[in-house]
Design an enzyme around this catalytic site. Structure first.
Site, mmCIF file in Angstrom:
data_model
loop_
_atom_site.group_PDB
_atom_site.id
_atom_site.type_symbol
_atom_site.label_atom_id
_atom_site.label_comp_id
_atom_site.label_asym_id
_atom_site.label_seq_id
_atom_site.Cartn_x
_atom_site.Cartn_y
_atom_site.Cartn_z
ATOM 1 N N ASN A 1 5.764 3.438 -2.671
ATOM 2 C CA ASN A 1 5.735 2.964 -4.053
ATOM 3 C C ASN A 1 4.872 3.930 -4.871
ATOM 4 O OD1 ASN A 1 5.474 1.623 -6.460
ATOM 5 N ND2 ASN A 1 4.269 -0.090 -5.656
ATOM 6 N N TRP A 2 5.534 4.741 -5.664
ATOM 7 C CA TRP A 2 4.808 5.772 -6.419
ATOM 8 C C TRP A 2 4.221 5.258 -7.731
ATOM 9 C CZ3 TRP A 2 8.223 10.835 -5.903
ATOM 10 C CH2 TRP A 2 8.044 11.351 -4.609
ATOM 11 N N LYS A 3 4.521 4.013 -8.086
ATOM 12 C CA LYS A 3 3.979 3.433 -9.323
ATOM 13 C C LYS A 3 4.199 4.408 -10.494
ATOM 14 C CE LYS A 3 0.969 0.870 -6.337
ATOM 15 N NZ LYS A 3 -0.212 0.068 -6.166
ATOM 16 N N HIS B 1 6.608 -6.967 -7.516
ATOM 17 C CA HIS B 1 5.335 -6.374 -7.087
ATOM 18 C C HIS B 1 4.190 -7.084 -7.820
ATOM 19 C CE1 HIS B 1 2.060 -3.486 -6.729
ATOM 20 N NE2 HIS B 1 2.667 -3.063 -5.641
ATOM 21 N N GLU C 1 1.699 -6.059 -9.329
ATOM 22 C CA GLU C 1 1.369 -5.489 -10.649
ATOM 23 C C GLU C 1 2.361 -5.978 -11.704
ATOM 24 O OE1 GLU C 1 1.154 -1.412 -9.323
ATOM 25 O OE2 GLU C 1 -0.616 -1.958 -8.147
ATOM 26 N N GLU D 1 2.111 -8.298 0.646
ATOM 27 C CA GLU D 1 1.045 -7.446 0.117
ATOM 28 C C GLU D 1 -0.070 -8.314 -0.459
ATOM 29 O OE1 GLU D 1 2.577 -3.277 -1.026
ATOM 30 O OE2 GLU D 1 3.014 -4.604 -2.687
ATOM 31 N N GLY E 1 -4.504 -1.051 -3.445
ATOM 32 C CA GLY E 1 -5.245 -0.019 -4.180
ATOM 33 C C GLY E 1 -6.755 -0.175 -4.110
ATOM 34 N N SER F 1 -3.282 -0.802 0.988
ATOM 35 C CA SER F 1 -4.210 0.176 1.558
ATOM 36 C C SER F 1 -3.832 0.642 2.963
ATOM 37 C CB SER F 1 -5.643 -0.378 1.532
ATOM 38 O OG SER F 1 -6.046 -0.603 0.194
ATOM 39 N N GLY G 1 1.369 2.599 -1.196
ATOM 40 C CA GLY G 1 1.128 3.100 -2.552
ATOM 41 C C GLY G 1 0.432 4.452 -2.495
ATOM 42 N N GLY G 2 -0.887 4.437 -2.674
ATOM 43 C CA GLY G 2 -1.683 5.657 -2.774
ATOM 44 C C GLY G 2 -1.379 6.714 -1.715
HETATM 45 P P1 PGA Z 1 -1.714 0.822 -1.913
HETATM 46 O O1 PGA Z 1 -0.533 0.131 -2.740
HETATM 47 O O2 PGA Z 1 -1.119 1.361 -0.633
HETATM 48 O O3 PGA Z 1 -2.218 1.927 -2.812
HETATM 49 O O4 PGA Z 1 -2.738 -0.223 -1.648
HETATM 50 C C1 PGA Z 1 0.432 -0.657 -2.112
HETATM 51 C C2 PGA Z 1 1.404 -1.204 -3.135
HETATM 52 O O5 PGA Z 1 1.005 -1.477 -4.263
HETATM 53 O O6 PGA Z 1 2.605 -1.370 -2.856
#
Ligand code: PGA
Length: 240
Positions: free
Chosen positions: A8-10, A93, A95, A163, A169, A204, A225-226
């Site tokens: 997930n590159w956001k 998601h 967010e 999640e 994050g 994470s 994500g990250g």
């Molecule tokens: P993260 O994000 O790996 O940076 O914690 C995961 C996500 O939001 O899907």
């Protein structure tokens, strides 16, 4: 069941950075031990689509509207993503839920539309820290699944990502015990609702915790994500 490693590159990477990433990633992609799915931002989908042509690497959009077209300024169409070669759409998601006010009812409509187009919804669920600490995790996940899948087709493909909001994050990963227990709960809830779906863990995930997490019961892969923004760290995670 084949594992799924999703990125997930956001709201990161330009089209140029997307192309550069895939040029390098394609060299190492054969190390992955499962399917690879990338979720670039909507404006980078075309760059991803062009870069991934002729490969087995899949991609999708991070969100879509619940209708394929119309007077919906600023929204994205799942049909357009499909036309570009997408196979997946990320739905719900945390967010989207927290920052953009998406409700379970909106999510249910999106899941249904995505399935009706022959795309796979990757439905995200998860509890906040407050909900976990007050021992409401099971109830929250049950509600999110019950309502989010209210219009879903049990015969069509579905992927779920658990999640925990407090682990996204933050660098604060859920423990192996928490993941084992919660994934077993999610599996039970899904079964009770008549669904069977791979359950990915997200929050994470890093190269140094991936091996421990993937060995837990009912963990079919990751949503990262990250650590998915760099070729090295993502391929390390995807080759556990
Ligand atoms: P993260 O994000 O790996 O940076 O914690 C995961 C996500 O939001 O899907």
């Amino acid at each position: 069941m084949k594992k799924i490693f999703a990125a997930n590159w956001k709201l990161f990477k330009t089209p140029q950075e997307t192309r550069a990433f895939f040029q390098a990633f394609k060299e190492v992609a054969n190390k992955a031990t499962g399917d690879l799915v990338f979720f670039p931002s909507a404006l980078c989908l075309e760059a991803a689509s062009n870069s991934l042509q002729g490969t087995k690497i899949q991609f999708g959009a991070q969100n879509c509207f619940s209708q394929v077209q119309g007077a919906f300024t600023g929204e994205n169409s799942a049909q357009t993503a499909k036309d570009m070669g997408a196979q997946y759409i990320l739905i719900g998601h945390s967010e989207r839920r927290q920052i953009f006010g998406e409700t379970d009812a909106m999510i249910a409509d999106k899941v249904a539309l995505v399935q009706s187009l022959g795309l796979i919804p990757l439905l995200c669920i998860g509890e906040t820290l407050n909900e976990r600490e007050s021992k409401h995790t099971y109830r929250i996940l049950e509600t999110q699944l019950q309502l989010g899948l209210a219009k879903a087709d049990k015969a069509k493909p579905l992927v779920v990502a658990y999640e925990p909001v407090w682990a996204i994050g933050t660098g604060k990963v859920a423990t192996q015990e928490q993941v084992a227990e919660t994934h077993t709960d999610v599996q039970t809830i899904l079964k009770g609702l008549g669904f069977s779906a791979p359950i990915l863990y997200g929050g994470s995930v890093k190269p140094d915790n991936a091996a421990g997490l993937i060995s837990q019961p009912h963990v079919s892969g990751f949503l990262v994500g990250g650590a998915s923004l760099e070729v090295d760290s993502f391929i390390k995670i995807a080759s556990v």
